[in-house]
Design an enzyme around this catalytic site. Structure first.
Site, PDB file in Angstrom:
ATOM      1  N   TYR A  28       0.876  -1.196   0.017  1.00  5.61           N
ATOM      2  CA  TYR A  28      -0.178   0.112   0.116  1.00  5.61           C
ATOM      3  C   TYR A  28       1.064   1.196   0.094  1.00  5.61           C
ATOM      4  CZ  TYR A  28      -3.693  -3.040   1.560  1.00  5.61           C
ATOM      5  OH  TYR A  28      -4.624  -4.464   1.463  1.00  5.61           O
TER       6      TYR A  28
ATOM      7  N   PRO B 152     -17.019  -4.291   1.324  1.00  5.52           N
ATOM      8  CA  PRO B 152     -18.148  -4.772   1.789  1.00  5.52           C
ATOM      9  C   PRO B 152     -19.281  -4.002   1.079  1.00  5.52           C
ATOM     10  CG  PRO B 152     -17.125  -2.893   2.881  1.00  5.52           C
ATOM     11  CD  PRO B 152     -16.081  -3.697   2.252  1.00  5.52           C
TER      12      PRO B 152
ATOM     13  N   GLY C 198     -18.860  -4.140  -2.655  1.00  4.27           N
ATOM     14  CA  GLY C 198     -18.210  -4.250  -3.892  1.00  4.27           C
ATOM     15  C   GLY C 198     -19.099  -5.146  -4.765  1.00  4.27           C
TER      16      GLY C 198
END
Length: 290
Positions: free
Chosen positions: A66, A216, A218
């Site tokens: 990330y 959650p 998608g």
């Protein structure tokens, strides 16, 4: 604000010998656009992390990919030295390229390097939990994970990792990992509309293994989104609140890691996940992904 972990939605779960709040925090959105580069508001990112801890959250999810490196650096800056109750979970198995892609990096040498990079950027001597990221950016891929997972087991035996998990995995890969060494978590895409892992979740719950869904909201079709919004309007809540609350009530082994770069949004997610859904609400919501 110092909220007791027992007062957070869903209370707690045990990952091996680590107790974490079922409502956790995913740090991916703290990096810049497309999860690349530094955040536009570094002070704001630090504030979100510190607020998460003040709220009682003890489970933070991150990855060296990330940024890359950015979220780990922010976590260290904001929270080091870490409280004994705080557990930082990371992922290995994918890198970033200059175009923002997620090329796989699951050769034993790649995994060893990534584990050491996580230790360095997070300022830790041992990583509490490392998830092996499988498949690719499109989703899980059916293939053996023995070599890659075995490399993490070696690092665990060397004392660099406490617990292991898998991410973006098929049911067969979860079974393969469990045949090699104990795992404490599976991190896959799952939500009201994307119910492919229903059977796996129940199997893991029976074995005391956590299931950590990502995205959650998608993968919803327009029709499914309308159905979710209809329930949310009736309950005077947001769709995200309903989706998070449904996940917590779906199974006791589900842990949430919603991400945000906003303190206000973090608190909205926390309040939303505490929404109590009735049996009728749950029955209607269950129909979305069927």
């Amino acid at each position: 604000m110092n909220t007791s972990t027992t007062s957070l939605p869903g209370a707690t779960w045990t990952l091996g010998d680590l107790t974490v709040t079922r409502f956790g925090y995913g740090a991916m959105q703290l990096a810049g656009p497309w999860v690349m580069g530094p955040p536009a508001d570094r002070d704001g990112a630090i504030a979100v992390l510190r607020d998460a801890i003040d709220l009682g959250i003890t489970h933070i999810d991150t990855s060296q990919a990330y940024g890359p490196h950015i979220t780990n650096q922010l976590i260290r800056e904001a929270l080091h030295p870490y409280a004994d109750s705080l557990h930082v979970v990371t992922k290995v198995g994918a890198n970033r390229d200059a175009q923002g892609g997620w090329p796989t990096a699951r050769q034993p040498a790649d995994l060893r390097r990534s584990v050491h990079e996580n230790l360095e950027t997070l300022g830790l001597e041992v990583l509490d939990l490392v998830n092996l990221r499988l498949g690719n950016a499109e989703g899980p891929v059916a293939e053996s994970i023995a070599e890659a997972f075995g490399a993490l087991v070696e690092l665990q035996q060397e004392g660099l990792i406490r617990h292991l998990g898998v991410s973006n995995a098929t049911g067969a890969q979860v079974a393969e990992a469990r045949a090699i060494a104990p795992i404490v978590s599976v991190q896959n895409m799952y939500n009201l509309a994307f119910r492919h892992d229903d059977e796996l979740i129940d199997t893991l719950a029976a074995a005391g293994i956590a299931y950590v869904p990502f995205f959650p909201l998608g993968g919803f079709t327009p029709l499914q989104s309308v159905a979710l919004s209809s329930v949310a309007v009736r309950l005077e809540a947001t769709p995200m609140s309903v989706a998070l609350a449904w996940l917590l009530q779906r199974s006791p082994n589900i842990l949430l890691i919603p991400g945000t770069s906003s303190v206000e949004h973090l608190r909205e997610n926390l309040a939303g996940a505490a929404l109590m859904l009735s049996a009728d609400d749950l029955a209607e919501l269950d129909g979305i992904g069927r």
